[in-house]
Design an enzyme around this catalytic site. Structure first.
Site, short mmCIF file in Angstrom:
data_model
loop_
_atom_site.label_atom_id
_atom_site.label_comp_id
_atom_site.label_asym_id
_atom_site.label_seq_id
_atom_site.Cartn_x
_atom_site.Cartn_y
_atom_site.Cartn_z
N CYS A 2 0.76 -1.06 0.24
CA CYS A 2 -0.09 -0.16 -0.03
C CYS A 2 0.79 1.11 0.09
CB CYS A 2 -0.94 -0.18 1.03
SG CYS A 2 -2.27 1.17 0.97
N ARG A 27 -4.18 5.58 3.93
CA ARG A 27 -4.44 4.60 2.38
C ARG A 27 -4.81 3.28 2.95
NH1 ARG A 27 -1.10 6.14 -2.30
NH2 ARG A 27 -0.64 4.22 -2.61
N TRP A 74 -0.88 -3.63 2.45
CA TRP A 74 -2.20 -4.26 2.48
C TRP A 74 -2.18 -5.52 1.83
CZ3 TRP A 74 -6.07 -5.12 -1.39
CH2 TRP A 74 -7.41 -5.24 -0.71
N ASN A 100 4.64 -2.09 -3.97
CA ASN A 100 3.60 -2.10 -4.11
C ASN A 100 3.22 -2.83 -5.37
OD1 ASN A 100 3.15 -0.76 -1.83
ND2 ASN A 100 3.08 1.43 -2.76
N GLY A 101 1.99 -3.49 -5.39
CA GLY A 101 1.46 -4.05 -6.66
C GLY A 101 1.54 -5.57 -6.44
N GLU A 481 -24.42 5.78 -3.17
CA GLU A 481 -23.23 6.50 -2.20
C GLU A 481 -23.38 6.52 -1.04
OE1 GLU A 481 -19.39 8.58 -1.39
OE2 GLU A 481 -20.17 6.96 -2.95
N LYS A 485 -21.30 4.82 2.35
CA LYS A 485 -20.44 5.58 3.04
C LYS A 485 -20.83 4.73 4.36
CE LYS A 485 -18.06 8.09 1.15
NZ LYS A 485 -17.93 7.01 0.33
N GLU A 488 -18.93 1.36 4.52
CA GLU A 488 -17.45 1.68 4.87
C GLU A 488 -16.95 2.02 6.05
OE1 GLU A 488 -15.82 3.29 0.43
OE2 GLU A 488 -17.11 4.55 1.78
N HIS A 504 -40.04 -5.15 -6.57
CA HIS A 504 -39.69 -6.28 -7.39
C HIS A 504 -38.83 -7.07 -6.56
CE1 HIS A 504 -41.45 -4.84 -10.92
NE2 HIS A 504 -40.78 -3.48 -10.75
N LYS A 603 -6.87 3.42 0.48
CA LYS A 603 -7.26 4.54 -0.25
C LYS A 603 -7.17 4.60 -1.85
CE LYS A 603 -8.70 8.91 -0.37
NZ LYS A 603 -10.06 9.22 -0.17
#
Length: 608
Positions: A2, A27, A74, A100-101, A481, A485, A488, A504, A603
């Site tokens: 991260c 992040r 992360w 990272n990656g 959204e 939130k 999260e 439905h 992040k």
């Protein structure tokens, strides 16, 4: 992924590296580590958990040395344990790598290196890099890293040090950001400019497939195929003051309250009242292609995807474009029929979102005009798109996006207005929207002044296990959204639906313990929303209604009302989202959650 921080200079590296890690905490991460070269035995400390834990160990050990690298992890390959934390070292114990990656061919590389006698101790893909560099090392660290990366498939942002070359840090990138910071007699590198802002305002952004050698106060850049690159430093936008919470207990709350200024920054210098149109300098170079555009595809992820869903309604209202909004993570796996005069708009706060980058690259490959809407100046999406617009929302520390979302909505309206005024949208319609936009910052301030009322609602509902959010037309993406939130930051299960979909299936969930947030401003879908609210009410579902100030019709149907100022229907989402952000924040605080660093989240998502 991260976060990466690297330092080479004359100051003690430990304080600078720890401070850099703290500035990257937002992040998201699950473990951390630091390696420092001190002229004797290299120092390495790693631990699972918070940066505060590695800080305590560093303070106790007080390692010497003016060169080092640090990392917050992360987890992608292997559990979040101390042994899997970065930096990783080679068999000799001289080479240290932070990464990272994702190394996609790490298993093949690991098998080859194991057969050659290398011994591995972690579950990670990153550890192969330290051993691969060791296998190529002949006294020149930069050359060894360069050769090793030619064998690697996947994405990386890396920082590498070697105990035999204590005045040098090697960094490289492909698909994961690395930015250099150059000061007097010292050089730094990081995966995010926020880790550099306290030490220098002169930065250099690495491009994909580039490698840089950092020495005190100087740097050099090459491509992986050994071509030298000349690149000047540039001034860092913003500064360390953005990292200060000021009077706010959390970054998330600070950034919610910064939204009036974020919208003002998005509008500044971009409104042409005499023509009823937006002025967007970043799109001027592609004006001729925008005039010919017939098809718009918006690609994005997460909160930015919901901004894109809102934009679909906006572009369809203000222009004659055919519009699609796509999840970037799915976009390139479809058979794409990109016709002539297609525009692809990529939205990303960080400008580094891996899925969105992959989508825009596929769109470019298919011949589309590719535009970007990002917040971070110099980010990869900003560099790889044909043209675009910066939102200028400022550094956003909280993992859950707030001010960047309202800024994105604002810019998307401006882009649609620019295109629409070149077609059938009248001056009167354009000017009316500009006037409405100028009212939004002060109207957001009105809503923020009611934060105490929204906290009272959170006190009533923060113990709920489930929530439903509903809205129609422009408000449907805002319902999505709002639910995101809440999920999260408070970990309350929340779902969002277009209100017409209630009957439905989802209405089966409604009961007295299952509250609903209904977005019902007085707009063109208001009467239908009343019907949907009555359907929920008939099944004894508690309702919190968000509606325009002065509306009294919802009183008989909703337990609680949240009022927002009146504006053009198309602009109301910029207002309606604010109480939803506050509600999620207050629920999370009441439940004892870490709102700035929600569990399992990062992040900037730089892996696919």
């Amino acid at each position: 992924m991260c976060g990466i921080v690297a330092y080479v200079g004359s100051q003690p590296a430990r304080e600078i590296l720890i401070e850099g890690l703290k500035r990257l905490e937002y992040r998201g991460y699950d473990s951390s580590g630091i390696a420092i070269l001190n002229g004797a035995a290299p120092y390495l400390a790693k631990c699972a958990g918070k940066v505060a834990q590695i800080e305590q160990r560093i303070q106790a050990d007080s390692p010497e040395g003016a060169t080092g690298i640090a990392h917050t992890r992360w987890a992608t390959h292997g559990k979040p344990t101390e042994i899997n934390a970065h930096p990783h070292r080679d068999c000799t114990g001289d080479i240290f790598v932070a990464h990272n990656g994702i190394i996609e061919n790490y298993q093949r590389i690991r098998s080859v290196l194991t057969a050659a006698g290398h011994s591995f101790c972690s579950e990670t893909d990153t550890e192969v890099l330290s051993h691969l560099i060791e296998s190529h090392y002949k006294g020149n660290l930069e050359a060894a890293v360069q050769r090793a990366l030619q064998d690697v498939q996947g994405t990386y942002g890396i920082a590498v040090i070697h105990s035999g070359q204590p005045q040098q840090v090697i960094v490289a990138r492909r698909g994961s950001p690395i930015v250099l910071g150059i000061g007097k007699d010292e050089s730094l590198a990081a995966s995010d400019v926020s880790a550099l802002a306290q030490h220098t305002d002169q930065v250099v952004y690495l491009e994909d497939n580039e490698i840089a050698r950092l020495e005190p106060g100087r740097f050099s850049i090459k491509t992986l195929d050994n071509r030298s690159i000349s690149r000047e430093t540039q001034a860092l936008e913003g500064g360390s003051e953005a990292m200060d919470r000021g009077p706010y207990p959390h970054y998330m709350l600070k950034e919610i309250f910064e939204q009036p200024e974020a919208v003002e920054n998005a509008l500044r210098g971009r409104l042409n009242h005499s023509e009823g149109v937006a002025k967007l300098g970043g799109l001027e170079s592609v004006t001729d292609r925008l005039e010919k555009a017939r098809h718009l595809i918006i690609v994005s992820c997460g909160t930015s995807y919901y901004a894109g869903l809102y934009a679909r309604y906006v572009f369809e209202t203000l222009t004659d474009l055919t519009v699609e909004t796509e999840l970037a993570s799915e976009f390139r796996y479809r058979k794409l029929n990109i016709r002539q005069n297609t525009v692809v708009l990529a939205i990303s706060q960080s400008g580094e979102t891996a899925d969105t980058l992959a989508a825009l690259r596929e769109a470019k490959r298919k011949g589309a005009l590719v535009l970007g809407l990002v917040n971070v100046v110099g980010s990869t999406i900003a560099r790889e798109t044909h043209a675009g617009v910066y939102s200028h929302a400022g550094i956003e520390i909280g993992v859950a996006s707030t001010k960047s979302f309202t800024s994105q909505l604002t810019i998307l309206l401006l882009i649609a207005l620019l295109i629409g005024r070149g077609r059938d949208l009248s001056y009167e319609e354009g000017e009316r929207l500009l006037r409405g936009l100028e009212e939004v910052p002060d109207q957001i301030r009105e809503i923020l002044a009611e934060s105490g009322h929204i906290r009272q609602l959170a006190e009533i509902y923060s113990s709920a296990s489930h929530f439903l959010y509903v809205g129609r037309k422009y408000q449907y993406p805002i319902a999505l959204e709002g639910a995101l939130k809440l999920k999260e930051v408070s970990y309350i299960h929340a779902e969002a639906y277009a209100a017409g979909e209630m009957k439905h299936g989802p209405i089966a969930l409604i009961e007295p313990s299952f509250p609903t947030v209904a977005l019902a401003p007085e707009d063109s879908s208001y009467e239908k929303m009343i019907s949907n609210i009555q359907e929920i009410r008939a099944r004894e579902g508690p309702i919190v209604a968000v509606t325009t100030k002065g509306n009294t019709r919802l009183g008989p149907f909703a337990e609680h009302i949240v009022e927002i100022p009146r504006n053009e229907s198309i602009l109301m989402p910029l207002l309606a989202v604010v109480p939803l952000q506050l509600f999620a924040y207050h629920c999370a605080i009441l439940r004892g959650c870490d709102v700035d660093k929600p569990r399992n989240l990062a992040k900037s998502v730089t892996v696919e």
